[in-house]
Design a protein around this motif. Structure first.
Motif: not given
Length: 351
Positions: A171-187
């Motif tokens: 899902s290219w439209w949400r890939l970059f938001p997913a990267i940032g969100t994944y980093s915040l949740v993992l962190d």
């Protein structure tokens, strides 16, 4: 150094590994062949004083590096599927993406080591970077292998589907938001696990090995006991994936793999100790920098200098968001406001 920088001294590495025990020679030979030590014997490294200006790496160069290698790996997968007329089997896909991730990461490690000989290291006026001790080479190499081939097992099991190819299924439209969100949740999960490792008495012994180095280099990221390795490599990524799924954000395998590439890049960079201002890559960094919540190499470096005791801070490894929220940010020393030279960017080589 030239230009507006003060004249700096250089140091030449005199570090040499002792002859390893006979049974350990395979891992030691692999380690030397990879050329990923922080200071290469016979090469010089600049020594800076604290007030010397700090250079920076623009965010777009970090994204370019990660996107380039991600596209190469996805394109090779598509080429194979087109050539043979079928997709990779689950086992073949697991081995391919684990091996590709390891090769790209090792290449990135070598680039960080090359930059160290150009830029120098943090707090270099006091001491050089810590090399990998001879008695730790086996553990380091085994930890690297487990990071590349154990971490992907559960996400791969839950998300890989052999009928999906990378480019049409992302899902290219949400890939970059997913990267940032994944980093915040993992962190978030990593922050509390890491803070507990410092503040809960019976857990501290599992974190002591990782803090044997007060001035770590990239490979010392994976210097940890088995118990800590289990949480770092398996539990924290699983909690992150389950947390996102619980709120309806279900990552596919290829999206997860891109997110994991960003995490790995930040993990190794955070232990690199390079004297450079280069926030961990995230699509959210314009906002994070405005809030003073971006994570740079010096943040984790300062954390390591304080050792494994309770009096610490900077527990995040991808951002400083949770350190800011819970009041555990530590002061920067060299990368302070006014000491970053934004007129002299550093080029991050792709090759």
């Amino acid at each position: 150094m030239t230009g507006s920088y003060p004249q700096t001294k250089t140091m030449k590495s005199t570090t040499h590994l002792r002859i390893p025990p006979r049974g350990d020679q395979i891992f030691h030979s692999m380690f030397e062949m990879l050329q990923i030590r922080p200071i290469t014997p016979s090469k010089t490294v600049p020594i800076h004083q604290k007030p010397d200006k700090v250079r920076y790496i623009p965010q777009w160069q970090l994204h370019r590096w990660l996107v380039f290698y991600g596209c190469v790996i996805f394109a090779a997968h598509h080429l194979y599927a087109w050539w043979v007329g079928r997709n990779l089997t689950p086992l073949s896909a697991f081995l391919y993406y684990s091996a590709a991730h390891s090769l790209v990461s090792l290449h990135g490690l070598r680039i960080l080591c090359r930059l160290g000989h150009t830029l120098g290291y943090l707090e270099s006026w006091k001491r050089p970077r810590d090399d990998v001790p001879v008695n730790q080479v086996n553990r380091i190499m085994l930890s690297l292998i487990s990071m590349y081939f154990v971490r992907p097992i559960l996400p791969f099991y839950f998300t890989y589907h052999p009928y999906q190819l990378p480019l049409p299924s992302i899902s290219w439209w949400r890939l970059f938001p997913a990267i940032g969100t994944y980093s915040l949740v993992l962190d978030f999960w990593f922050y509390w696990y890491h803070r507990a490792m410092h503040e809960v008495r019976f857990l501290r012994r599992y974190h002591r090995a990782h803090h044997a180095s007060h001035h770590p280099s990239t490979l010392l990221l994976v210097s940890f006991d088995a118990e800590e390795g289990l949480f770092n490599i398996v539990v924290i990524p699983l909690l992150t994936w389950l947390s996102l799924r619980a709120v309806g954000w279900s990552l596919g395998f290829y999206e997860w793999w891109v997110c994991n590439g960003y995490v790995a890049f930040s993990e190794f960079g955070g232990h690199g100790g390079l004297r450079v201002y280069a926030p961990a890559p995230s699509p959210f960094n314009p906002v994070l920098q405005g809030l003073g919540a971006e994570l740079i190499m010096e943040d984790h470096d300062v954390h390591h200098r304080l050792g494994w005791g309770r009096s610490s801070g900077n527990y995040g490894k991808l951002t400083r968001v949770w350190d800011c929220v819970f009041g555990t940010c530590l002061e920067r020393i060299e990368c302070v406001e006014g000491n970053i030279d934004f007129d002299d960017p550093v080029a991050l080589p792709i090759f």
